[in-house]
Design a protein around this motif. Structure first.
Motif, PDB file in Angstrom:
ATOM      1  N   ARG A 231       0.838  -1.198   0.000  1.00 39.02           N
ATOM      2  CA  ARG A 231       0.000   0.000   0.000  1.00 39.02           C
ATOM      3  C   ARG A 231       0.879   1.257   0.000  1.00 39.02           C
ATOM      4  O   ARG A 231       1.644   1.482   0.948  1.00 39.02           O
ATOM      5  CB  ARG A 231      -0.923  -0.016   1.235  1.00 39.02           C
ATOM      6  CG  ARG A 231      -1.798  -1.277   1.293  1.00 39.02           C
ATOM      7  CD  ARG A 231      -2.530  -1.372   2.616  1.00 39.02           C
ATOM      8  NE  ARG A 231      -3.543  -0.343   2.761  1.00 39.02           N
ATOM      9  CZ  ARG A 231      -4.749  -0.390   2.208  1.00 39.02           C
ATOM     10  NH1 ARG A 231      -5.103  -1.447   1.472  1.00 39.02           N
ATOM     11  NH2 ARG A 231      -5.610   0.581   2.376  1.00 39.02           N
ATOM     12  N   ARG A 256      -0.185   0.774  -9.598  1.00 40.28           N
ATOM     13  CA  ARG A 256      -1.437  -0.001  -9.765  1.00 40.28           C
ATOM     14  C   ARG A 256      -1.264  -1.070 -10.833  1.00 40.28           C
ATOM     15  O   ARG A 256      -1.738  -2.193 -10.677  1.00 40.28           O
ATOM     16  CB  ARG A 256      -2.601   0.932 -10.099  1.00 40.28           C
ATOM     17  CG  ARG A 256      -3.020   1.761  -8.881  1.00 40.28           C
ATOM     18  CD  ARG A 256      -4.174   2.690  -9.190  1.00 40.28           C
ATOM     19  NE  ARG A 256      -4.512   3.500  -8.036  1.00 40.28           N
ATOM     20  CZ  ARG A 256      -5.272   4.589  -8.082  1.00 40.28           C
ATOM     21  NH1 ARG A 256      -5.778   5.013  -9.232  1.00 40.28           N
ATOM     22  NH2 ARG A 256      -5.543   5.258  -6.976  1.00 40.28           N
ATOM     23  N   LYS A 260      -0.178  -3.046  -7.025  1.00 41.45           N
ATOM     24  CA  LYS A 260      -0.103  -2.405  -5.708  1.00 41.45           C
ATOM     25  C   LYS A 260      -1.322  -1.498  -5.498  1.00 41.45           C
ATOM     26  O   LYS A 260      -1.918  -1.010  -6.471  1.00 41.45           O
ATOM     27  CB  LYS A 260       1.173  -1.555  -5.587  1.00 41.45           C
ATOM     28  CG  LYS A 260       2.455  -2.281  -5.937  1.00 41.45           C
ATOM     29  CD  LYS A 260       2.867  -3.256  -4.871  1.00 41.45           C
ATOM     30  CE  LYS A 260       4.238  -3.829  -5.171  1.00 41.45           C
ATOM     31  NZ  LYS A 260       4.616  -4.896  -4.248  1.00 41.45           N
ATOM     32  N   TYR A 261      -1.616  -1.229  -4.232  1.00 37.81           N
ATOM     33  CA  TYR A 261      -2.628  -0.227  -3.879  1.00 37.81           C
ATOM     34  C   TYR A 261      -1.889   1.111  -3.802  1.00 37.81           C
ATOM     35  O   TYR A 261      -0.856   1.217  -3.123  1.00 37.81           O
ATOM     36  CB  TYR A 261      -3.249  -0.588  -2.536  1.00 37.81           C
ATOM     37  CG  TYR A 261      -4.158   0.475  -1.959  1.00 37.81           C
ATOM     38  CD1 TYR A 261      -5.512   0.499  -2.273  1.00 37.81           C
ATOM     39  CD2 TYR A 261      -3.653   1.447  -1.091  1.00 37.81           C
ATOM     40  CE1 TYR A 261      -6.344   1.485  -1.732  1.00 37.81           C
ATOM     41  CE2 TYR A 261      -4.470   2.422  -0.560  1.00 37.81           C
ATOM     42  CZ  TYR A 261      -5.813   2.434  -0.887  1.00 37.81           C
ATOM     43  OH  TYR A 261      -6.632   3.403  -0.353  1.00 37.81           O
ATOM     44  N   LYS A 263      -2.466   5.528  -3.603  1.00 37.60           N
ATOM     45  CA  LYS A 263      -3.386   6.665  -3.423  1.00 37.60           C
ATOM     46  C   LYS A 263      -2.599   7.963  -3.533  1.00 37.60           C
ATOM     47  O   LYS A 263      -1.478   8.056  -3.016  1.00 37.60           O
ATOM     48  CB  LYS A 263      -3.972   6.526  -2.032  1.00 37.60           C
ATOM     49  CG  LYS A 263      -5.235   7.026  -1.668  1.00 37.60           C
ATOM     50  CD  LYS A 263      -6.545   6.731  -2.037  1.00 37.60           C
ATOM     51  CE  LYS A 263      -7.573   6.445  -2.887  1.00 37.60           C
ATOM     52  NZ  LYS A 263      -7.963   5.854  -3.933  1.00 37.60           N
TER      53      LYS A 263
END
Ligand code: SF4
Length: 326
Positions: A231, A256, A260-261, A263
């Motif tokens: 993450r 992504r 993977k995550y 943000k």
């Protein structure tokens, strides 16, 4: 000691008809900022000093100046950077009063080890003496190359901690004049050429190759620590000259695509304590490269640059310094 042209600043403010100004200063010029505020007030201009920390021309307080009803912003300590600004802004670089030639004279034998053709670079503080340095070196038989640099820098031969474009010339080695390690280490990594840093204050000369190797080893350790991370928080800066939204989005997309995550996070002053409480295993800072490289020991999670993410994902295997190019 630095030279700040009080009279010239006053004249420019009078020309702008600014009767209230905000003064922004780096840590090392707080005394000068206060003296300038006193001088301006004696001359009928209301002066407000910004108490926020400032590290570069990439972070002008023009929005704050507008909000405070100021007719201009005085940005001390850094040279002009091409940004869209909301009030007229006077970038006032502070030139150091130290003579650079004695340090060059003292280290001439070391400088000779760079080769005949040298790239000469420095920071804003000593840029006014670059021609003197060039003349001295030419008189000593060197061919001196002063690169123009890209649009992020104001003068030929000027480097920033995030921009070494002025050193990209066809030279045998790089001669940096200035104090501190960050710029010359970045130069050594970015140019992959022998780099000698001559400090005009102490008179010392230090080869940067070993320092660069040490830094690269530390960065590989950060990458290794992030290997198991799933993450990622990808941080972009809201500071005008550090805002790299497209690059941050590219990093999010890459992560992504590799399962993977990721943000996107936007921050003004980027520091780990403000991120406590979010659920991320590692961070990527797509802003000033000094944040992940200089400050990583204060982060409890691994913190990488965009180039380091590419290594992590197996997309490159050579180490590259994260630069912001203009
Ligand atoms: Fe300096 Fe960082 Fe701003 Fe570049 S981004 S000018 S290194 S503070």
């Amino acid at each position: 000691m630095h030279e700040i042209p009080f009279e010239e600043i006053l004249q420019r403010l009078l020309d702008l008809k600014a009767n209230r100004v905000l003064i922004q200063t780096p840590e090392g010029l707080k005394g000068e900022a206060q003296a300038l505020a006193d001088f301006l007030e004696r001359n009928g201009i209301e002066a407000i000093i910004s108490g926020d920390i400032n590290y570069g021309a990439c972070d002008p307080a023009d929005t704050e100046a507008k909000r405070l009803g100021c007719g201009a912003l005085i940005h001390l300590g850094h040279s002009y950077m091409a940004l869209h600004l909301e009030v007229p802004t006077l970038f006032v670089p502070a030139f150091a009063k130290v003579d650079v030639v004695p340090a060059l004279e003292r280290n001439i034998e070391e400088i000779k080890k760079l080769g005949k053709k040298i790239a000469l670079v420095t920071t804003t503080q000593h840029i006014h003496q670059l021609e003197r340095a060039r003349t001295f070196l030419e008189e000593n038989g060197f061919e001196v190359l002063v690169g123009k640099g890209d649009s992020r820098v104001s003068w030929p031969g000027q480097v920033l901690g995030c921009n070494f474009s002025a050193a990209r010339v066809n030279a045998d080695g790089v001669l940096f004049i200035g104090a501190g390690y960050f710029h010359p280490i970045g130069l050594a990594i970015s140019t992959r050429k022998p780099t000698l840093a001559v400090n005009p204050y102490s008179g010392d000369a230090i080869w940067m190759d070993k320092e660069a190797e040490r830094l690269i080893r530390k960065r590989w350790a950060q990458i290794a620590k992030a290997m198991d991370a799933e993450r990622f928080g990808v941080i972009t800066s809201t500071k005008k000259g550090q805002l790299r939204l497209a690059e941050a989005k590219r990093v999010v997309k890459l992560l992504r695509e590799h399962g993977k995550y990721a943000k996107l996070i936007a921050m003004n002053h980027i520091s780990y304590p403000a991120l406590e409480g979010f659920d991320f295993d590692a961070y990527v800072v797509v802003a000033c490269p000094r944040v992940p490289i200089d400050d990583y020991e204060n982060w409890r999670k691994p913190v990488l640059t965009p180039r380091e993410v590419e290594i992590l994902l197996g997309l490159r295997d050579d180490y590259e310094f994260d630069e912001i190019l203009g």
